[in-house]
Design a protein around this motif. Structure first.
Motif, short mmCIF file in Angstrom:
data_model
loop_
_atom_site.label_atom_id
_atom_site.label_comp_id
_atom_site.label_asym_id
_atom_site.label_seq_id
_atom_site.Cartn_x
_atom_site.Cartn_y
_atom_site.Cartn_z
N THR A 35 -17.00 0.80 4.36
CA THR A 35 -16.56 1.06 3.04
C THR A 35 -16.55 2.40 2.79
OG1 THR A 35 -18.17 0.38 1.59
CG2 THR A 35 -17.02 -1.35 2.55
N MET B 152 -12.89 -3.05 7.80
CA MET B 152 -12.80 -2.84 6.56
C MET B 152 -12.73 -4.02 5.92
SD MET B 152 -10.30 0.63 6.33
CE MET B 152 -8.74 -0.17 7.02
N PHE B 153 -11.76 -4.93 6.17
CA PHE B 153 -11.85 -6.52 5.44
C PHE B 153 -13.15 -7.00 5.43
CE2 PHE B 153 -10.89 -10.68 5.23
CZ PHE B 153 -9.98 -10.66 4.10
N GLY C 96 -16.11 -5.13 5.36
CA GLY C 96 -16.82 -4.28 4.42
C GLY C 96 -18.19 -4.30 4.61
N GLY D 242 -15.17 -5.19 0.43
CA GLY D 242 -14.96 -6.11 1.16
C GLY D 242 -15.37 -7.41 1.11
N THR E 89 -5.64 -2.82 3.15
CA THR E 89 -6.96 -3.08 3.36
C THR E 89 -7.83 -2.20 2.92
OG1 THR E 89 -6.01 -4.25 5.51
CG2 THR E 89 -8.36 -4.21 5.18
N GLY F 33 -11.07 -3.14 0.53
CA GLY F 33 -12.42 -3.05 0.83
C GLY F 33 -13.09 -1.85 0.31
#
Length: 450
Positions: free
Chosen positions: A282, A305-306, A308, A317, A389, A393
């Motif tokens: 992030t 990134m998802f 996080g 995230g 995304t 995030g």
């Protein structure tokens, strides 16, 4: 007979949502002023709103280059929004309460509990004090190191300003940078891809800001207590594994890529691989060209990134603890175990249900936004998925789509940043009806799964 007006009682999640929204609107108003732009020409409100949202939600996605577009006043507004957004407006309000020696009410403690994602109010004021001390100390130390390093390139005065700005930006996982006038618009820290000082300090800031203040407190008190909480153990182990695996994957995929790692020496390759593994937690800064990376690397970064950062941190995230819980559930199911056990501790069913709910809401929202943007933005699917995304995030990395977004695209990405910063569950609690206790339970039924 006098009619009593019904007093509107806002819940802590509702206060957080409204508070963040008001800060964003105030920031957008300031950024539209002519004095905020380097050219002296007022910035369109939508661009100012997007920038204010990105700063307050500590994301880093920008439609105009921060270093070249904004004046000194505009940059001060942005870095102030990052600090307030990263630490939380209630934390900053608490700072003023401490300064005025004012006691916090029960309602204020409940809001702080929600803002810090804590299970109870016990020790919440003490935690806030630690948050403020740790944050300001870390930012000050990093600003001094940055200033000394950049004084050789930029001169002492400019280096000091850059040091303060980037220390706050990176610790709060915002990813805003000022290098546009020096190394080109939207260049981030690509000019320092093989610089040990800049990379190590930046990564340290991102990691410390991303592991969460509860973990920071645990680490600071480890000498006295000689133990870490289960939460800290999960966060530290998950973060370490994700960073290491991420660096190895990026190194392998990008080693021969002439647009990224191939042009760097061995030290640069290793530093850049680790930096681009840490940044998707992030932070949003990049030391190599994201658009020039291979598709496998770009998709892998989407996964990072998802996931996080960690709960109670400056990042977004679904969080490392949620990801670890899901992995634990998979392992337990495969092994035929009934319980998820982490470090000899069994997780409660409510934790598991919350992890599944949060992940599914997040996944549905990212898919929904990606589908909408696929119809409005004239770019390839991976670039749009990457952008959606990154916004959710609160990462700030981009493959170059942000400056080209349509009006609708800017609004959707801004909304996604807002949802990502507050958290889908907090927003759901704020907008949903008040939960009522169930008076009865339905009989248990069985369906076939898999």
């Amino acid at each position: 007979m006098k009619s009593k007006s019904k007093k509107i009682e806002l819940t802590p999640p509702q206060i957080l949502v409204i508070g963040f929204a008001l800060i964003i609107l105030a920031g957008a108003g300031l950024l539209t002023l002519p004095v905020s732009a380097a050219s002296g020409v007022p910035t369109p409100f939508l661009d100012a709103l997007f920038t204010a949202t990105s700063a307050t939600c500590v994301t880093g996605l920008v439609v105009v280059d921060t270093g070249t577009h904004w004046s000194l006043f505009g940059k001060i507004v942005i870095i102030s929004l990052i600090q307030v957004g990263g630490l939380g407006f209630m934390t900053m309000a608490t700072l003023f309460a401490f300064a005025l020696k004012k006691r916090l009410s029960l309602k204020e403690r409940l809001i702080l509990q929600e803002a810090m994602n804590q299970g109870s109010m016990e020790g919440i004021v003490r935690l806030i004090r630690k948050v403020l001390v740790y944050s300001l100390t870390i930012e000050f130390t990093a600003a001094v190191i940055f200033a000394i390093r950049w004084s050789f390139d930029l001169g002492p005065v400019r280096a000091l300003g850059y040091g303060v700005f980037h220390a706050i930006s990176f610790f709060n996982n915002a990813g805003f940078d000022l290098f546009g006038p020096i190394t080109g618009r939207f260049s981030s820290i690509t000019a320092y891809a093989d610089d040990y000082v800049i990379n190590i300090v930046s990564m340290a800031l991102i990691i410390l800001g991303g592991i969460g203040f509860v973990v920071l407190s645990d680490l600071m008190e480890y000498k006295q207590r000689r133990r870490l909480s289960l939460h800290s153990k999960v966060v530290l182990s998950a973060s370490g594994i994700l960073i290491l695996v991420g660096a190895i994957v990026i190194f392998i995929f990008e080693f021969t890529n002439p647009k990224t790692l191939a042009t760097l020496n061995w030290n640069g390759k290793i530093l850049a691989s680790f930096f681009q593994s840490v940044s998707p937690r992030t932070a949003g800064a990049n030391s190599i060209d994201i658009a020039g990376m291979r598709q496998a690397s770009q998709f892998f970064i989407i996964v990072l990134m998802f996931i996080g950062a960690s709960p109670g941190s400056t990042g977004g995230g679904i969080k490392t603890t949620t990801f670890t819980t899901l992995i634990g559930a998979i392992i337990a199911m495969i092994r035929g175990k009934e319980d998820i056990v982490l470090f000899h501790n069994r997780l409660g069913k409510d934790r598991i249900l919350k992890a599944i709910t949060l992940t599914m809401i997040a996944l549905f929202w990212v898919i929904f936004v990606t589908m909408l943007l696929s119809t409005t933005e004239d770019h390839n699917f991976l670039m749009i998925l990457f952008e959606a995304t990154s916004a959710f995030g609160t990462v700030g990395l981009t493959m170059g789509l942000t400056p080209d977004l349509t009006t609708f695209g800017k609004l959707m990405i801004a909304l996604t940043m807002f949802i990502g910063r507050l958290g889908p569950l907090t927003l759901a609690y704020a907008l949903g009806p008040k939960a009522e206790k169930e008076l009865f339970r339905y009989p248990e039924g069985k369906i076939t799964i898999g």
